[in-house]
Design an enzyme around this catalytic site. Structure first.
Site, PDB file in Angstrom:
ATOM      1  N   ASN A  59      10.803  -6.756 -16.513  1.00  0.00           N
ATOM      2  CA  ASN A  59       9.761  -5.978 -17.173  1.00  0.00           C
ATOM      3  C   ASN A  59       9.791  -4.601 -16.522  1.00  0.00           C
ATOM      4  O   ASN A  59       9.275  -4.411 -15.423  1.00  0.00           O
ATOM      5  CB  ASN A  59       8.405  -6.657 -16.997  1.00  0.00           C
ATOM      6  CG  ASN A  59       7.323  -5.969 -17.804  1.00  0.00           C
ATOM      7  OD1 ASN A  59       7.518  -4.853 -18.306  1.00  0.00           O
ATOM      8  ND2 ASN A  59       6.179  -6.613 -17.945  1.00  0.00           N
ATOM      9  N   ARG A  62      11.719  -7.409 -21.402  1.00  0.00           N
ATOM     10  CA  ARG A  62      10.543  -7.160 -22.225  1.00  0.00           C
ATOM     11  C   ARG A  62      10.687  -5.766 -22.832  1.00  0.00           C
ATOM     12  O   ARG A  62      10.866  -4.786 -22.109  1.00  0.00           O
ATOM     13  CB  ARG A  62       9.283  -7.219 -21.372  1.00  0.00           C
ATOM     14  CG  ARG A  62       8.078  -6.778 -22.145  1.00  0.00           C
ATOM     15  CD  ARG A  62       6.803  -6.961 -21.357  1.00  0.00           C
ATOM     16  NE  ARG A  62       5.683  -6.678 -22.248  1.00  0.00           N
ATOM     17  CZ  ARG A  62       4.749  -5.765 -21.987  1.00  0.00           C
ATOM     18  NH1 ARG A  62       4.789  -5.072 -20.880  1.00  0.00           N
ATOM     19  NH2 ARG A  62       3.773  -5.559 -22.842  1.00  0.00           N
ATOM     20  N   HIS A 115       1.641  -8.125 -27.873  1.00  0.00           N
ATOM     21  CA  HIS A 115       1.412  -9.387 -27.140  1.00  0.00           C
ATOM     22  C   HIS A 115       2.130 -10.555 -27.814  1.00  0.00           C
ATOM     23  O   HIS A 115       1.771 -11.716 -27.631  1.00  0.00           O
ATOM     24  CB  HIS A 115      -0.096  -9.732 -27.040  1.00  0.00           C
ATOM     25  CG  HIS A 115      -0.884  -8.823 -26.149  1.00  0.00           C
ATOM     26  ND1 HIS A 115      -2.147  -8.372 -26.452  1.00  0.00           N
ATOM     27  CD2 HIS A 115      -0.587  -8.284 -24.942  1.00  0.00           C
ATOM     28  CE1 HIS A 115      -2.602  -7.593 -25.480  1.00  0.00           C
ATOM     29  NE2 HIS A 115      -1.662  -7.519 -24.555  1.00  0.00           N
ATOM     30  N   ARG A 171      -9.168   0.822 -23.009  1.00  0.00           N
ATOM     31  CA  ARG A 171      -8.984   1.320 -24.375  1.00  0.00           C
ATOM     32  C   ARG A 171     -10.179   0.958 -25.242  1.00  0.00           C
ATOM     33  O   ARG A 171     -10.760  -0.115 -25.100  1.00  0.00           O
ATOM     34  CB  ARG A 171      -7.723   0.711 -25.015  1.00  0.00           C
ATOM     35  CG  ARG A 171      -6.457   1.088 -24.319  1.00  0.00           C
ATOM     36  CD  ARG A 171      -5.233   0.522 -25.054  1.00  0.00           C
ATOM     37  NE  ARG A 171      -4.136   0.331 -24.127  1.00  0.00           N
ATOM     38  CZ  ARG A 171      -3.427  -0.795 -24.029  1.00  0.00           C
ATOM     39  NH1 ARG A 171      -3.665  -1.819 -24.820  1.00  0.00           N
ATOM     40  NH2 ARG A 171      -2.469  -0.889 -23.140  1.00  0.00           N
ATOM     41  N   GLU A 191       4.446 -15.199 -20.110  1.00  0.00           N
ATOM     42  CA  GLU A 191       5.350 -14.342 -20.871  1.00  0.00           C
ATOM     43  C   GLU A 191       6.755 -14.339 -20.285  1.00  0.00           C
ATOM     44  O   GLU A 191       7.740 -14.271 -21.008  1.00  0.00           O
ATOM     45  CB  GLU A 191       4.769 -12.917 -20.943  1.00  0.00           C
ATOM     46  CG  GLU A 191       3.518 -12.878 -21.808  1.00  0.00           C
ATOM     47  CD  GLU A 191       2.754 -11.568 -21.745  1.00  0.00           C
ATOM     48  OE1 GLU A 191       1.902 -11.442 -20.851  1.00  0.00           O
ATOM     49  OE2 GLU A 191       3.006 -10.683 -22.561  1.00  0.00           O
TER      50      GLU A 191
END
Ligand code: ADP
Length: 362
Positions: free
Chosen positions: A8, A60, A149, A208, A350
């Protein structure tokens, strides 16, 4: 043993894990911070692995646009396509690509696979992904909903299907981390999700705003706020942080408990938005078999789970307070046996999902 090296790659960090694909065991891993040169950082990782080569490398990648509908073996042409998609994810795709290039250089002969955050949502129907704006403008600029996601949703919906003994189940999955979104999943296919062209749309997140009236941007723009400042406001200084002064859910909950009105309002807004989406997705799916919670907040905060489904007995949703409050790291049912809709907690993974998807292409 098939090992996958999962990468990642962020703009200033490199997170990696070596995973045994068959057992799911994490063999090694680290977070390298303050990265300025991805090639040098990757060479350091190679050294740490003692020259041992994994069977496959999974990366990723945040944005796969409309082009990537599944995990894809990296070629020069795929690299170029990820580069082109940087227009849609200027902060993420270039950093992801730097990781891919560094890994291809450090591990010659090992196949690299790009696993896209958007790919799982490529099953959305046109009516779900189309914004009602001038169609020509949208086409020319790649403006549509993509969702994010996806790797987490894929892992969690499969695990939820296994827990329910029904891979065709209709699920509403809440991924509530620092970034947060929700997806409606029907028989393993995403049919709707709350994030849009960028990860800004939808739920209230750590920093956010999620959904708001786009007219607010014109209003602030006309009063002289620059584009850069608007970006900073909505992506980095809004959400829980904007309302309560901290983006960490544990701190917001603690502040609310000790009487902070700002923190209480932040929680109320956060829950209100979640319940709004829950109702919408129940209608879209024509009823759900399970509501699933995952990621930092979803897995650990029983208070959040309880607030989302409170008072929804009329829709067949009854949480079991004792099960919901019992701490556990396992995938589990937290609804009462009388609940028509199951409520589940399913820890996401993940890295393991990326490892599996990468290995599946070997
Ligand atoms: P990221 O999106 O960065 O991967 P995570 O999935 O790790 O984030 O989620 C981080 C969020 O989870 C933080 O807001 C943190 O406060 C929250 N969290 C972790 N543990 C708990 C807990 N026990 N109760 C409430 N929130 C928690």
């Amino acid at each position: 043993m098939t090992t996958a090296f999962v990468v990642n790659s962020g703009s200033s960090s490199l997170k990696w894990e070596l995973v045994d694909v068959e057992s799911g065991e994490k063999l090694r891993g680290a977070l390298v911070e303050r990265v300025t040169d991805h090639t040098a950082a990757m060479a350091g990782v190679l050294e740490e692995l003692g020259g041992e080569h994994p069977a496959v490398i999974g990366h990723r990648v945040v944005h796969g646009g409309s082009r990537f509908t599944r995990a894809t073996l990296v070629t020069d042409e795929v690299e170029a396509a990820i580069d082109e998609l940087s227009a849609l994810a200027p902060l993420h795709n270039p950093a992801n690509l730097a990781g891919i290039r560094a890994a291809r250089a450090a591990f010659p002969g090992v196949p690299n696979v790009a696993v896209f955050d958007t790919a799982f949502h490529q099953t959305l129907a046109p009516e779900a992904y189309t914004y009602a704006i001038d169609a020509a403008v949208a086409r020319e600029n790649g403006i549509r909903r993509y969702g994010f996601h996806g790797t987490s949703y894929q892992y969690v919906s499969r695990a939820a299907g296994e827990l329910l003994g029904d891979p065709a189940a209709k699920l509403i999955v809440f991924h509530l981390g620092n970034g947060a979104s929700v997806a409606a999943v029907d028989g393993g296919r995403s049919v709707e999700t709350s994030m849009g062209m960028t990860p800004l749309e939808g739920l209230v997140m750590g920093t956010r705003s999620g959904d708001l009236d786009p007219g607010i941007l014109f209003h602030l723009g006309r009063s002289g706020v620059t584009l850069e400042a608007l970006d900073g406001l909505l992506n980095r200084r809004s959400g829980l942080l904007g309302l309560a002064g901290t983006n960490d859910m544990r701190d917001v909950q603690a502040a609310a408990a000790s009487g902070s009105a700002d923190a209480r309002l932040a929680l109320d807004v956060y829950h209100h938005r979640l319940r709004h989406y829950l109702g919408a997705y129940l209608a879209l799916l024509g009823g759900a078999d399970a509501i699933v919670f995952t990621a930092g907040v979803g897995e650990n905060s029983s208070a959040t789970r309880a607030a989302v489904v409170a008072g929804m007995e009329a829709f067949g949703i009854v949480i079991d307070e004792r099960l919901n409050d019992a701490p556990s790291k396992d995938a589990r049912v937290v609804s009462s046996p009388s609940s028509r809709v199951a409520v589940l907690v399913v820890p996401t993974d993940e890295e393991l999902e990326i490892a599996r998807q990468a290995a599946a292409l070997l």
